[in-house]
Design a protein around this motif. Structure first.
Motif, short mmCIF file in Angstrom:
data_model
loop_
_atom_site.label_atom_id
_atom_site.label_comp_id
_atom_site.label_asym_id
_atom_site.label_seq_id
_atom_site.Cartn_x
_atom_site.Cartn_y
_atom_site.Cartn_z
N ASN A 18 0.82 -1.22 0.00
CA ASN A 18 0.00 0.00 0.00
C ASN A 18 0.85 1.27 0.00
O ASN A 18 0.68 2.15 0.83
CB ASN A 18 -0.95 -0.01 1.21
CG ASN A 18 -1.93 -1.16 1.17
OD1 ASN A 18 -2.36 -1.59 0.10
ND2 ASN A 18 -2.30 -1.67 2.33
N ASP A 52 4.94 -6.54 -4.79
CA ASP A 52 3.67 -6.02 -4.26
C ASP A 52 3.10 -7.05 -3.31
O ASP A 52 2.58 -8.08 -3.72
CB ASP A 52 2.72 -5.75 -5.43
CG ASP A 52 1.30 -5.47 -4.97
OD1 ASP A 52 1.15 -4.86 -3.89
OD2 ASP A 52 0.36 -5.88 -5.68
N SER A 97 -0.97 -5.55 -1.74
CA SER A 97 -1.51 -4.19 -1.64
C SER A 97 -2.95 -4.13 -2.10
O SER A 97 -3.36 -4.81 -3.04
CB SER A 97 -0.67 -3.22 -2.48
OG SER A 97 0.64 -3.12 -2.00
N THR A 126 -0.49 0.45 -5.90
CA THR A 126 0.97 0.31 -5.85
C THR A 126 1.52 -0.42 -7.08
O THR A 126 2.45 0.06 -7.74
CB THR A 126 1.39 -0.44 -4.58
OG1 THR A 126 1.06 0.34 -3.43
CG2 THR A 126 2.88 -0.70 -4.57
N ALA A 127 0.97 -1.58 -7.39
CA ALA A 127 1.49 -2.40 -8.49
C ALA A 127 1.37 -1.69 -9.83
O ALA A 127 2.32 -1.67 -10.63
CB ALA A 127 0.76 -3.75 -8.53
N VAL A 150 7.12 -6.00 -11.72
CA VAL A 150 6.28 -6.19 -10.54
C VAL A 150 5.96 -7.67 -10.39
O VAL A 150 5.57 -8.34 -11.35
CB VAL A 150 4.97 -5.38 -10.63
CG1 VAL A 150 4.07 -5.68 -9.44
CG2 VAL A 150 5.26 -3.88 -10.72
N SER A 154 3.50 -9.84 -7.77
CA SER A 154 2.47 -9.59 -6.76
C SER A 154 2.15 -10.83 -5.95
O SER A 154 2.02 -11.93 -6.49
CB SER A 154 1.18 -9.08 -7.42
OG SER A 154 1.38 -7.80 -7.99
#
Length: 246
Positions: free
Chosen positions: A11, A36, A39, A43-44, A54, A56
């Motif tokens: 976040n 990530d 989040s 953010t991503a 990225v 996640s």
């Protein structure tokens, strides 16, 4: 040395863009991965739009798990070293070159807020905890450390090989336990002085009670790290290194 900058983020939509923009001044974002960690904000997407890679997590797993993912990503993609870098704007990208230079003489280099008279401000309770933990971690590392909980650090090739197989995930203890894990594998740890920015917003609180509980948790983690058996993959890695050296 092929270098990956890894940013564990939860976040951080309000700060990640500025952190990446500053980082881009010294490091190609092609060699930056944002982990990530579950989040619930943008953010991503912000990181992707900026040009970073990225990865996640579906849910929040903690900084230790995020860095474990980063080390696996580094190993799979042929990186020699990994710099852990915060997404909240506290870490200063200009110090990355200093971490890299120091890595010529050590497997892990920690950026310390307090080395050589550093003036980073924190509450008295929080600073007392940090000093105590640093003294204990220094015994394991067999070198003087002043900021064992710093998340601004570089892991060189031997450390990446170890951490890609296993990285501590204990909440609030991954930075310290990773020092114990590394030293048990014969890796060397040192620190260099760095300056850090204040948080972009808010300030962490540390009451005497919270400081005491935090200290107790870290000591428990250190104790467990000392007696835990070495993960099988790391034993095999260490055996291969010994055979290669012979």
């Amino acid at each position: 040395m092929r270098l990956l900058v890894a940013i564990p983020a939860l976040n951080e939509a309000a700060a990640i863009s500025g952190a990446l923009a500053a980082l881009a001044q010294v490091q190609s974002l092609d060699d930056v991965v944002v982990i990530d960690d579950g989040s619930r904000d943008a953010t991503a997407q912000i990181a992707r739009d900026a040009g970073a890679h990225v990865v996640s997590h579906a849910i929040n797993l903690g900084v230790g798990a995020a860095m474990g993912t980063a080390f696996k990503y580094a190993a799979r993609n042929g990186y020699d070293a990994v710099v852990q870098f915060d997404g909240d704007g506290q870490h200063r990208p200009e110090h990355i070159a200093e971490l890299v230079a120091a890595a010529a003489h050590s497997d892990i280099v920690i950026g310390s807020r307090f080395a050589e008279g550093g003036t980073f401000k924190s509450s008295a309770a929080r600073r007392g905890v940090q000093r105590f933990i640093a003294r204990v971690a220094s015994l394991y590392a067999r070198t003087r450390l002043t900021d064992a909980t710093s998340g601004f650090r570089l892991a060189g090739p031997r450390a990446v090989a170890v951490f890609a197989e296993h990285y501590p995930v204990e909440w609030l203890g991954d930075t310290v336990e990773s020092i114990v894990l590394a030293t048990r594998q014969g890796l060397t740890v040192r620190e260099i002085p760095v300056e850090m920015n204040e948080r972009a917003g808010g300030a962490p609180s540390q009451s005497v009670l919270r400081a005491t509980l935090y200290t107790g948790r870290i000591l428990l983690i250190l104790g467990l790290a000392t007696i835990r058996s070495v993960p099988p993959q790391i034993r095999e890695l260490r055996l291969r290194d010994r055979k290669a050296a012979a």
